[in-house]
Scaffold this motif. Structure first.
Motif, PDB file in Angstrom:
ATOM      1  N   GLU A   1      -5.571  97.774  -0.510  1.00 56.96           N
ATOM      2  CA  GLU A   1      -6.947  97.270  -0.533  1.00 56.96           C
ATOM      3  C   GLU A   1      -7.870  98.239  -1.270  1.00 56.96           C
ATOM      4  O   GLU A   1      -8.696  97.835  -2.096  1.00 56.96           O
TER       5      GLU A   1
ATOM      6  N   THR B   1      -9.585  97.621  -4.945  1.00 58.71           N
ATOM      7  CA  THR B   1     -11.054  97.671  -4.977  1.00 58.71           C
ATOM      8  C   THR B   1     -11.508  98.592  -6.103  1.00 58.71           C
ATOM      9  O   THR B   1     -12.396  98.247  -6.889  1.00 58.71           O
TER      10      THR B   1
ATOM     11  N   ALA C   1     -16.593  95.501   2.228  1.00 64.31           N
ATOM     12  CA  ALA C   1     -16.131  95.453   3.621  1.00 64.31           C
ATOM     13  C   ALA C   1     -17.305  95.469   4.599  1.00 64.31           C
ATOM     14  O   ALA C   1     -18.363  96.046   4.309  1.00 64.31           O
TER      15      ALA C   1
ATOM     16  N   GLY D   1      -9.047  92.394   0.266  1.00 63.30           N
ATOM     17  CA  GLY D   1      -9.067  92.548   1.714  1.00 63.30           C
ATOM     18  C   GLY D   1     -10.328  93.265   2.157  1.00 63.30           C
ATOM     19  O   GLY D   1     -11.437  92.902   1.757  1.00 63.30           O
ATOM     20  N   TYR D   2     -10.141  94.342   2.950  1.00 67.64           N
ATOM     21  CA  TYR D   2     -11.300  95.088   3.438  1.00 67.64           C
ATOM     22  C   TYR D   2     -11.510  96.373   2.647  1.00 67.64           C
ATOM     23  O   TYR D   2     -11.961  97.364   3.182  1.00 67.64           O
TER      24      TYR D   2
ATOM     25  N   LEU E   1      -1.003  98.605   3.448  1.00 70.56           N
ATOM     26  CA  LEU E   1      -1.980  97.530   3.216  1.00 70.56           C
ATOM     27  C   LEU E   1      -3.364  98.125   2.907  1.00 70.56           C
ATOM     28  O   LEU E   1      -4.034  97.725   1.951  1.00 70.56           O
ATOM     29  N   GLU E   2      -3.757  99.114   3.709  1.00 68.97           N
ATOM     30  CA  GLU E   2      -5.075  99.740   3.476  1.00 68.97           C
ATOM     31  C   GLU E   2      -5.125 100.404   2.094  1.00 68.97           C
ATOM     32  O   GLU E   2      -6.126 100.323   1.385  1.00 68.97           O
TER      33      GLU E   2
ATOM     34  N   ARG F   1     -12.255  88.484  -1.022  1.00 72.92           N
ATOM     35  CA  ARG F   1     -11.575  89.117   0.116  1.00 72.92           C
ATOM     36  C   ARG F   1     -10.060  88.936   0.110  1.00 72.92           C
ATOM     37  O   ARG F   1      -9.332  89.846   0.481  1.00 72.92           O
ATOM     38  N   ASN F   2      -9.574  87.765  -0.328  1.00 69.21           N
ATOM     39  CA  ASN F   2      -8.105  87.648  -0.301  1.00 69.21           C
ATOM     40  C   ASN F   2      -7.435  88.468  -1.402  1.00 69.21           C
ATOM     41  O   ASN F   2      -6.220  88.578  -1.440  1.00 69.21           O
TER      42      ASN F   2
ATOM     43  N   ARG G   1     -17.046  86.975   0.016  1.00 71.40           N
ATOM     44  CA  ARG G   1     -15.798  86.645   0.725  1.00 71.40           C
ATOM     45  C   ARG G   1     -14.739  86.084  -0.224  1.00 71.40           C
ATOM     46  O   ARG G   1     -13.560  86.120   0.069  1.00 71.40           O
TER      47      ARG G   1
ATOM     48  N   HIS H   1      -0.798  91.783  -5.814  1.00 73.60           N
ATOM     49  CA  HIS H   1      -0.381  92.469  -4.585  1.00 73.60           C
ATOM     50  C   HIS H   1       1.024  93.044  -4.731  1.00 73.60           C
ATOM     51  O   HIS H   1       1.272  94.182  -4.342  1.00 73.60           O
TER      52      HIS H   1
END
Ligand code: HEM
Length: 506
Positions: free
Chosen positions: A301, A305, A118, A112-113, A297-298, A108-109, A105, A242
């Protein structure tokens, strides 16, 4: 009366807590423990200290599991973990326990997912979208990027030839980051030319901070973390990463729109021959359904990743291989001979077809990944009770540490010389993988690494470029069993930063 209440309530609470988990305690008691377990904290004291100490404890647990039928247990306070090394059981764990451990986790920031950590319901559809982006044809189309970036790597390293030992890590990790940013985002960040490149600085900073948080319990609660100076640095790095990725995505959207406006509809058909110029960002937009697909956003992420999954993993593999070549000069000689056979004296560029010809180099890389897997442990959650093929049962609510390190060094599968560095064990006539999970640097099962072909290509091209111009100065290991001090920094890294010395070949 009040005193009685103060004592009775906690006691009752503990009894109820233990009663609810009675099945877990019963099943745990059937598995041997991994050494000294203290009251209340269990084996948590084994995870205090430096990241090198933590790695040593996990190695110790892996050997202990090997000596106990491939499975031991350890309590970290009230949390139950198993350490598993037996490939037959591991296959079952990797197939059935798909949820990742909560320790992730802290990333995670940042991501994200994004697929890698995820939760299953989010990961499953994203994996489906990601997989076609790693088809061999697409991965092959990245060869020119690796060739170009690896030539820069070779030039940078050649400048250090003739000097004393130096850390190769900054050079190699900048190479992998440059390659990843170019193939994923289509952006040349030039980390190799500028060690102050903002993306490089912020990515390194965020990974270091996440690692520190994972291993330091007092940094874990969000409310407490906010009181530490690291929190400010963390926020700053996340924001920078980001905003950089957001800008690239927005630019890409505009570019696609512009192209669309300029073309007739027919040109927009799904066409594999077009992929020679596509990046992962293009591919993810396309495979997720274009404008109706991933949101910005996706996309961010997924792209971040990929960047994190691809950079340090491949870099550590290159670093360990260079160290192996220093330790075993006879093996290095065979690698150089093979390179001379393929390239002769020419300065010609690396071509995709060369990959097939570099069979010995491939064996050296595979053997390095066996003894020094960049991801030595994977932690999965056991959400429902799992009956292992060996007859043991993992209770719901526990976690399993899949030790790739252990499976790769198990004498039962690799013979009495399991710890020795012997690339020829991967010769087709000698190679007899008794179980697919006895060799899995890229994991196994539905959540295995999607980038393994990409990684092997990037690693082999980087090593080829470096070794065409330089040899690694021997720093001989007295035995066939290589000793490298390693630490667990999310990935397993060499404590010395991959110190080597180089000399020019020509
Ligand atoms: C030597 C280099 C590499 C090693 C050793 C490595 C290792 C791994 C391992 C062990 C996992 C699986 C974790 C699990 O089963 O829970 C994984 C997952 C993953 N890797 Fe790699 N990796 C490498 C390079 C790469 C590269 C170059 C990319 C992308 C370009 C990549 C992308 C991913 C992704 C997206 C996942 C998540 C897959 C999923 O959960 O569906 N990896 N990697």
């Amino acid at each position: 009366m009040l005193l009685l209440l103060f004592v009775a309530v906690p006691v009752l609470w503990v009894l109820l807590f233990r009663y609810r988990r009675r099945r877990m305690y019963e099943l745990a008691s059937k598995i041997p423990d991994g050494g000294l377990e203290l009251p209340v904290i269990g084996a948590a004291h084994k995870f205090i200290g430096t990241t090198e100490d933590i790695m040593s404890s996990l190695k110790e647990f892996s050997y202990c599991a090997m000596n106990n039928g491939g499975l031991i247990r350890g309590w970290l306070g009230h949390i139950l973990y198993f350490v598993a090394t037996d490939p037959v059981d591991l296959e079952m764990v990797l197939k059935t326990c798909l949820e990742k451990d909560d320790l992730h986790r802290f990333l995670r920031n940042i991501i994200g997912y994004g697929g890698i950590f995820a939760p299953v319901p989010i990961w499953r559809p994203r994996r489906k979208i990601l997989l076609p982006a790693f088809s061999p044809k697409i991965v092959d189309s990245f060869v020119p990027v690796f060739v170009d970036q690896s030539r820069k790597l070779a030039e940078k390293l050649e400048e250090r030839a003739g000097e004393n030992k130096f850390s190769a890590w900054p050079f190699i990790s900048s190479y992998t980051l440059d390659s990843v940013c170019e193939t994923a985002l289509g952006v040349k960040i030039n980390a190799q030319g500028n060690d102050k490149s903002p993306f490089l600085v912020e990515l390194n900073s965020i990974l270091q901070l996440a690692c520190e948080r994972i291993f330091h319990l007092w940094l874990q609660p969000d409310w407490l973390y906010k009181l530490f100076p690291q929190h400010k640095k963390h926020e700053h790095s996340v924001k920078a990463l980001h905003s950089f990725t957001n800008d690239v995505i927005e630019m890409k959207r505009k570019e696609i729109q512009k192209e669309k406006d300029a073309q007739v509809e027919a040109d927009h058909q799904y066409d594999l021959s077009n992929y020679s110029t596509k990046t992962f960002l293009d591919l993810l937009i396309h495979f997720s359904g274009g404008e109706k697909g991933y949101s910005n956003l996706e996309l961010r992420e997924e792209i971040l990743t990929l960047t994190i999954a691809a950079t340090d993993t491949s870099a550590t593999a290159v670093g360990y291989t260079l160290k192996m070549l220093a330790k075993y000069p006879d093996i290095q000689q065979k690698v150089l001979q093979e390179l001379d056979e393929v390239f002769g004296d020419s300065d010609r560029l690396f071509e995709k077809e060369d990959l097939m010809k570099l069979k010995y180099l491939e064996r050296v890389v595979k053997e390095t990944l066996r003894l020094f897997p960049p991801v030595p442990f994977i932690i999965r959650k056991v959400e429902e009770e799992v009956s292992l093929p060996s007859g043991r049962v993992l209770p719901a609510g526990s976690g399993v540490v899949v030790t790739i390190w252990g499976a790769h060094r198990d004498p039962h599968y690799w013979g009495p010389d399991a710890e020795q560095f012997d690339p020829d064990r991967f010769l087709p006539e000698r190679f007899d993988l008794k179980h697919p999970c006895s060799y899995m640097p890229f994991s196994n099962g539905p959540r295995n690494c999607v980038g393994y072909q990409y990684a092997l290509m990037s690693i082999k091209i980087a090593l080829t470029s470096v070794l065409r111009s330089c040899r690694v100065v021997p720093d001989m290991e007295p035995s066939a069993t290589p000793q490298i001090r390693v630490k667990l920094d999310i990935m397993m890294k060499a404590v010395d930063g991959y110190e080597i010395a180089l000399e020019r070949r020509k």
